[in-house]
Design a protein around this motif. Structure first.
Motif, PDB file in Angstrom:
ATOM      1  N   GLY A   1      47.186  32.185  37.501  1.00 31.47           N
ATOM      2  CA  GLY A   1      47.283  33.065  38.654  1.00 31.47           C
ATOM      3  C   GLY A   1      47.640  32.281  39.908  1.00 31.47           C
ATOM      4  N   THR A   2      48.050  32.990  40.924  1.00 30.08           N
ATOM      5  CA  THR A   2      48.389  32.346  42.189  1.00 30.08           C
ATOM      6  C   THR A   2      47.123  31.802  42.840  1.00 30.08           C
TER       7      THR A   2
ATOM      8  N   ASN B   1      44.998  29.630  45.930  1.00 33.63           N
ATOM      9  CA  ASN B   1      44.930  29.223  47.332  1.00 33.63           C
ATOM     10  C   ASN B   1      44.419  27.800  47.492  1.00 33.63           C
TER      11      ASN B   1
ATOM     12  N   PRO C   1      41.606  31.410  43.038  1.00 33.45           N
ATOM     13  CA  PRO C   1      42.735  32.337  42.942  1.00 33.45           C
ATOM     14  C   PRO C   1      42.871  33.196  44.186  1.00 33.45           C
ATOM     15  N   ALA C   2      44.102  33.658  44.396  1.00 30.30           N
ATOM     16  CA  ALA C   2      44.377  34.500  45.557  1.00 30.30           C
ATOM     17  C   ALA C   2      44.332  35.978  45.213  1.00 30.30           C
ATOM     18  N   GLY C   3      44.336  36.309  43.936  1.00 32.02           N
ATOM     19  CA  GLY C   3      44.369  37.710  43.541  1.00 32.02           C
ATOM     20  C   GLY C   3      43.005  38.228  43.146  1.00 32.02           C
ATOM     21  N   PHE C   4      42.990  39.077  42.128  1.00 32.69           N
ATOM     22  CA  PHE C   4      41.749  39.721  41.682  1.00 32.69           C
ATOM     23  C   PHE C   4      41.085  38.871  40.611  1.00 32.69           C
ATOM     24  N   LYS C   5      40.778  37.644  40.982  1.00 31.16           N
ATOM     25  CA  LYS C   5      40.060  36.727  40.109  1.00 31.16           C
ATOM     26  C   LYS C   5      39.024  35.966  40.927  1.00 31.16           C
TER      27      LYS C   5
ATOM     28  N   HIS D   1      36.128  37.956  44.384  1.00 29.92           N
ATOM     29  CA  HIS D   1      37.559  37.960  44.060  1.00 29.92           C
ATOM     30  C   HIS D   1      38.387  37.451  45.246  1.00 29.92           C
ATOM     31  N   GLY D   2      39.283  36.516  44.976  1.00 33.99           N
ATOM     32  CA  GLY D   2      40.199  36.019  46.004  1.00 33.99           C
ATOM     33  C   GLY D   2      39.544  35.195  47.088  1.00 33.99           C
TER      34      GLY D   2
END
Length: 572
Positions: free
Chosen positions: A138-139, A141, A156-160, A193-194
């Motif tokens: 995942g993307t 940060n 992670p930058a998303g929903f993780k 998340h994120g």
């Protein structure tokens, strides 16, 4: 790079130096442990290592496997497209994804980076080889190595949620894929998340944020010994960080000595905490028993341990935009912050007094700063602009003429000087002005008890730099060795030039040889002429003698003929 001044005590500026990366725009950067090499990630998926002392590129890591992976997936999804033609594959450009974040390993021998395609790549700094590739992450940060170098902390930058993952299969049993402990006994990972996560300087604590604007601190737990050891995390502290205008934490930044933590959120202020109780494993031998007793006495939440203390806020009343990045100076005296939405401005606060000391203005072409990192051992800061250019803010060192002459007085304005009457009179150095002799003082300074002096008694620095002197691990690579890269085109050109030069030298030698031969023939030619002249004279003499002899012989013959005729006549 743009080299500008960023010291709050001096408003001058250095010369404007700009240098663009040929491999794409800069997205992130980070110093190595010593501060002599700067790693910069680019939009083309490459990592460029800058030698900051020489301002030159010493390494460049490229990821050329994206296009191959894309072709493999295309063949698997549509086998007919594989037989369309090889010309399309040859003309297809290599696909590259921007580097979102990167980090150095503690010994400066490995670099880990996360790209926008959800891949994590680990390069060997010495050889430049791509050692490890992790997919479907995942993307990210932020990314960081654990203290034993066998796992990575992902943000992670998303929903993780932030999680730990082992680098190799061997370390998978020691570092199982685990998510950071959820706050308040929650079972829903959506609470984190994120959110960013960061390890402390010793690696024994993990600090991460929550979606509600709070902070959590987890402590490393080790179960078992040797190959059976398992590592996990236990929640030990929670902090309600929320301000009225804060919604979520953007970044967590730790100072060089690991004693100050900066929290950058959507709020208009930057929050700082003091990190206490975070010591190296070598110093924790005396505290192991206390920690075991603490684990046995505390409940499952374990919220009695305090790691973050002394909350402070840094704010500019005249600034309406939120901050994007922040960093602490190497001497822990100032805090620098920048925003990506405003113009190129760097705000500077005093870490102790919390006062805004200066606002530094840079070129407007940067369109704000998205990242900032301070040099670990120099008064120097790197800011990455939204336009992809790195800007270097450094201190200006002015010349001090008093260093050459201690009694020299610097004047801001010229003033009339009145010369004394006996100022330049010749005097005996051993006599005073009143004629008395001077007492000679020995140049040697004796210490009564020199053995009791310590290095701290010298007081060479006003700040506490013990963290830097004790920051020494085994097998640390501080400098990159010289690497010779062969340029075959240039080598062929040099060989052609060498052959041409050899031919030219051969022609010159041949020309010199001919000139020497001509000179020698000219010298020998003069003697030959003399000899020819002598021969001609001798030939002339010989001819004359021959002619005379022929005349004599002709006369004698005529006489003989006359005698014969006379004899014949007498006979008749």
């Amino acid at each position: 790079m743009n080299n500008l001044f960023a010291n709050p005590d001096d408003p001058n500026m250095l010369e404007h130096i700009e240098e663009r990366l040929s491999s794409g725009r800069t997205t992130c950067c980070q110093w190595n442990r010593r501060g002599n090499v700067l790693a910069a990630g680019t939009t083309k998926g490459t990592i460029v290592l800058w030698c900051f002392d020489t301002r030159a590129v010493v390494r460049e890591f490229r990821n050329n496997n994206h296009s191959e992976e894309r072709r493999r997936r295309r063949k698997e999804n549509s086998p007919q497209s594989a037989a369309v033609g090889e010309e399309e594959e040859e003309e297809e450009e290599e696909v590259s994804f921007p580097i979102r974040c990167l980090c150095w390993r503690r010994d400066n021998r490995k670099i880990a980076a996360g790209d926008a395609n959800g891949h994590v790549l680990i390069w060997d700094v010495l050889t430049g080889d791509l050692e490890t590739r992790m997919t479907d992450i995942g993307t990210l940060n932020n990314i960081e190595f654990t203290k034993d170098f066998k796992a990575l902390l992902f943000s992670p930058a998303g929903f993780k949620a932030p999680m730990f993952r082992a680098i190799s299969k061997r370390s998978g049993t020691m570092w199982p894929d685990t998510v950071v402990p959820l706050p308040g006994g929650s079972l829903d990972e959506a609470d984190v998340h994120g959110c960013p996560a960061i390890l402390t300087r010793s690696g024994n604590f993990c600090v991460y944020a929550t979606t509600g604007g709070g902070l959590c601190v987890a402590r490393l737990k080790e179960d078992g010994e040797g190959a059976q050891m398992r590592r996990g995390w236990k929640l030990v502290q929670t902090i309600e960080l929320v301000a009225k205008d804060a919604k979520m934490v953007k970044r967590l930044e730790l100072s060089r000595d690991g004693k100050t933590l900066l929290v950058v959120s959507f709020s208009k202020c930057i929050v700082a905490f003091d990190v206490v109780g975070d010591v190296e494993d070598k110093k924790r031998n005396k505290e192991k028993e206390d920690l075991k007793n603490d684990d046995n006495n505390n409940d499952d939440t374990g919220l009695e341990t305090t790691v973050l203390k002394n909350r402070r806020q840094f704010e500019n009343e005249h600034s309406q935009s939120s901050w994007e990045s922040a960093c602490v100076a190497f001497d822990n005296k100032f805090v620098y912050a920048a925003s990506s939405t405003a113009s190129h401005e760097v705000h500077c606060w005093n870490l102790k007094t919390l006062e805004l000391t200066r606002v530094l203005e840079g070129p407007n072409e940067a369109k704000g700063l998205i990242r900032s990192c301070y040099h670990p051992k120099r008064p120097l800061m790197i800011g990455v602009g939204a336009n992809g250019i790195m800007y270097v803010w450094a201190k200006v060192y002015e010349e001090s003429w008093t260093a050459f002459q201690p009694d020299f007085q610097e004047l801001k304005e010229n003033r009339e000087y009145i010369e004394r009457e006996d100022e330049f009179d010749i005097k005996d150095e051993e006599e005073n002005n009143d004629g008395t002799r001077k007492e000679k003082k020995p140049n040697v300074t004796y210490l009564d008890d020199a053995s009791s002096l310590t290095f701290a008694d010298l007081k060479l620095w006003d700040t506490d730099l013990s963290a830097y002197w004790t920051d020494a691990d085994e097998d640390v690579m501080h400098d990159l060795p010289v690497e010779v890269i062969v340029d075959y085109e240039l080598q062929a050109q040099m060989e052609e030039k060498k052959k041409k030069w050899e031919r030219k030298q051969a022609l010159k030698a041949e020309k010199k040889k001919k000139e020497a031969e001509e000179k020698e023939t000219e010298k020998n030619g003069g003697k030959g002429k003399e000899r020819e002249d002598d021969g001609d004279e001798n030939a002339k003499k010989q001819k004359m003698d021959d002619a005379k002899n022929e005349g004599r012989d002709g006369a004698a013959k005529m006489e003989e003929d006359d005698i014969i005729n006379d004899d014949d006549k007498e006979k008749d």
